[in-house]
Design a protein around this motif. Structure first.
Motif, mmCIF file in Angstrom:
data_model
loop_
_atom_site.group_PDB
_atom_site.id
_atom_site.type_symbol
_atom_site.label_atom_id
_atom_site.label_comp_id
_atom_site.label_asym_id
_atom_site.label_seq_id
_atom_site.Cartn_x
_atom_site.Cartn_y
_atom_site.Cartn_z
ATOM 1 N N ALA A 95 108.144 -42.947 -20.287
ATOM 2 C CA ALA A 95 108.240 -41.631 -20.916
ATOM 3 C C ALA A 95 109.378 -40.830 -20.303
ATOM 4 O O ALA A 95 109.580 -40.860 -19.089
ATOM 5 N N ILE A 96 110.104 -40.122 -21.158
ATOM 6 C CA ILE A 96 111.246 -39.322 -20.713
ATOM 7 C C ILE A 96 111.131 -37.913 -21.291
ATOM 8 O O ILE A 96 110.970 -37.751 -22.507
ATOM 9 N N ASN A 97 111.237 -36.915 -20.429
ATOM 10 C CA ASN A 97 111.253 -35.528 -20.879
ATOM 11 C C ASN A 97 112.706 -35.109 -21.103
ATOM 12 O O ASN A 97 113.470 -34.989 -20.136
ATOM 13 N N PRO A 98 113.107 -34.866 -22.369
ATOM 14 C CA PRO A 98 114.506 -34.558 -22.656
ATOM 15 C C PRO A 98 114.840 -33.072 -22.663
ATOM 16 O O PRO A 98 115.995 -32.702 -22.825
ATOM 17 N N ASN A 99 113.830 -32.205 -22.493
ATOM 18 C CA ASN A 99 114.065 -30.768 -22.645
ATOM 19 C C ASN A 99 114.796 -30.149 -21.455
ATOM 20 O O ASN A 99 114.648 -30.592 -20.317
ATOM 21 N N ASN A 100 115.559 -29.109 -21.753
ATOM 22 C CA ASN A 100 116.248 -28.330 -20.726
ATOM 23 C C ASN A 100 115.239 -27.355 -20.113
ATOM 24 O O ASN A 100 114.782 -26.429 -20.785
ATOM 25 N N PRO A 101 114.895 -27.519 -18.830
ATOM 26 C CA PRO A 101 113.897 -26.646 -18.222
ATOM 27 C C PRO A 101 114.326 -25.187 -18.125
ATOM 28 O O PRO A 101 113.485 -24.303 -17.972
ATOM 29 N N GLU A 102 115.630 -24.938 -18.244
ATOM 30 C CA GLU A 102 116.087 -23.547 -18.253
ATOM 31 C C GLU A 102 115.659 -22.853 -19.542
ATOM 32 O O GLU A 102 115.450 -21.638 -19.558
ATOM 33 N N LEU A 127 112.546 -37.356 -15.855
ATOM 34 C CA LEU A 127 113.295 -36.182 -16.286
ATOM 35 C C LEU A 127 114.711 -36.584 -16.678
ATOM 36 O O LEU A 127 115.429 -37.193 -15.885
ATOM 37 N N ASP A 128 115.095 -36.252 -17.903
ATOM 38 C CA ASP A 128 116.466 -36.501 -18.364
ATOM 39 C C ASP A 128 117.348 -35.365 -17.858
ATOM 40 O O ASP A 128 117.779 -34.505 -18.619
ATOM 41 N N GLU A 129 117.593 -35.400 -16.548
ATOM 42 C CA GLU A 129 118.352 -34.323 -15.911
ATOM 43 C C GLU A 129 119.775 -34.295 -16.444
ATOM 44 O O GLU A 129 120.469 -35.310 -16.472
ATOM 45 N N GLY A 130 120.208 -33.120 -16.895
ATOM 46 C CA GLY A 130 121.525 -33.003 -17.511
ATOM 47 C C GLY A 130 121.530 -33.411 -18.963
ATOM 48 O O GLY A 130 122.561 -33.325 -19.629
ATOM 49 N N GLN A 131 120.383 -33.862 -19.458
ATOM 50 C CA GLN A 131 120.214 -34.231 -20.871
ATOM 51 C C GLN A 131 121.300 -35.205 -21.347
ATOM 52 O O GLN A 131 121.979 -34.989 -22.331
ATOM 53 N N SER A 202 111.508 -29.912 -31.897
ATOM 54 C CA SER A 202 112.912 -30.181 -31.625
ATOM 55 C C SER A 202 113.148 -30.163 -30.117
ATOM 56 O O SER A 202 112.444 -29.480 -29.361
ATOM 57 N N ILE A 203 114.144 -30.935 -29.694
ATOM 58 C CA ILE A 203 114.489 -30.999 -28.278
ATOM 59 C C ILE A 203 115.251 -29.728 -27.889
ATOM 60 O O ILE A 203 116.166 -29.302 -28.599
ATOM 61 N N LYS A 204 114.844 -29.137 -26.782
ATOM 62 C CA LYS A 204 115.410 -27.838 -26.378
ATOM 63 C C LYS A 204 116.609 -28.053 -25.467
ATOM 64 O O LYS A 204 116.500 -28.618 -24.392
ATOM 65 N N VAL A 205 117.768 -27.590 -25.914
ATOM 66 C CA VAL A 205 119.016 -27.764 -25.169
ATOM 67 C C VAL A 205 119.511 -26.441 -24.607
ATOM 68 O O VAL A 205 120.458 -26.416 -23.849
#
Length: 205
Positions: A95-102, A127-131, A202-205
């Motif tokens: 599993a990968i979390n693609p969302n921007n935590p900001e 965590l997909d750090e840096g997306q 939707s993925i949050k960028v």
């Protein structure tokens, strides 16, 4: 002269747009039959996980998901069940979390660790750090599933889309897209449904 000034102004605006603080370009991502590149992402346990770590795997269920999307939350138990069923057969969930935590503080790394513990995730939650990874795959929603088959030429994409046909009530599922695809892949049979529409946030960028 006016035309020249307008052209110069347009060029300046385009140039400035290229220097925006957050710019993620997403193309169509992978298609069925493409070979997915590996990645190295941080797991909730602090370790770095790559597909190459799984020497005996026959494939992978790479699922883009998160803490905050109601659709993802509704599927958490089903994702756990997929891992319990297929990991012993050589097809673990990643599993990968693609969302921007900001943009979504509820999807921070700390929140991911808490959620993984609360739900008893049996799979890596990365965590997909840096997306950087989700655009390569072409993930658009959470959850969004990519079934990969491990072959001599790499991890080949065999299915893309939703987990099943009911994002709300698991008891009313009629077609289990992912399970059907994995079962066919493991049996060396043709996967009848290779793509479906991912239903989610939707993925949050």
């Amino acid at each position: 002269m006016k035309t020249l000034k307008a052209f110069v102004l347009l060029a300046v605006l385009i140039t400035l747009a290229g220097f925006s603080s957050k710019s993620i370009v997403i193309d169509n991502g992978y298609n069925i039959g493409d070979t997915a590149t590996d990645f190295s992402l941080k797991n909730v346990d602090g370790e770095t996980i790559s597909l190459s770590d799984y020497k005996s795997a026959k494939g992978f269920l790479v699922i883009f998901t998160c803490n905050t999307c109601p659709y993802s939350v509704a599927y958490e138990d089903r994702i756990n069940a997929l891992d319990a069923k297929y990991k012993p057969l050589g097809v673990p969930v990643i599993a990968i979390n693609p969302n921007n935590p900001e943009k979504k503080p509820g999807d921070s790394f700390a929140a991911m660790k808490t959620r993984a513990t609360e739900k008893g995730f049996t799979f890596p939650y990365l965590l997909d750090e840096g997306q950087k990874i989700y655009p390569e795959y072409g993930a658009k929603r959470t959850p969004h599933v990519f079934l990969l088959e491990k072959t001599l030429k790499g991890n080949v994409v065999k299915y893309i889309g939703a987990i099943d046909d009911n994002s709300g009530d698991a008891s009313n599922v009629e077609e289990k897209f992912v399970e059907n695809a994995v079962d066919a892949m493991l049996a060396g049979k043709e996967i009848k449904v290779t793509t479906t529409r991912a239903i989610g946030c939707s993925i949050k960028v």
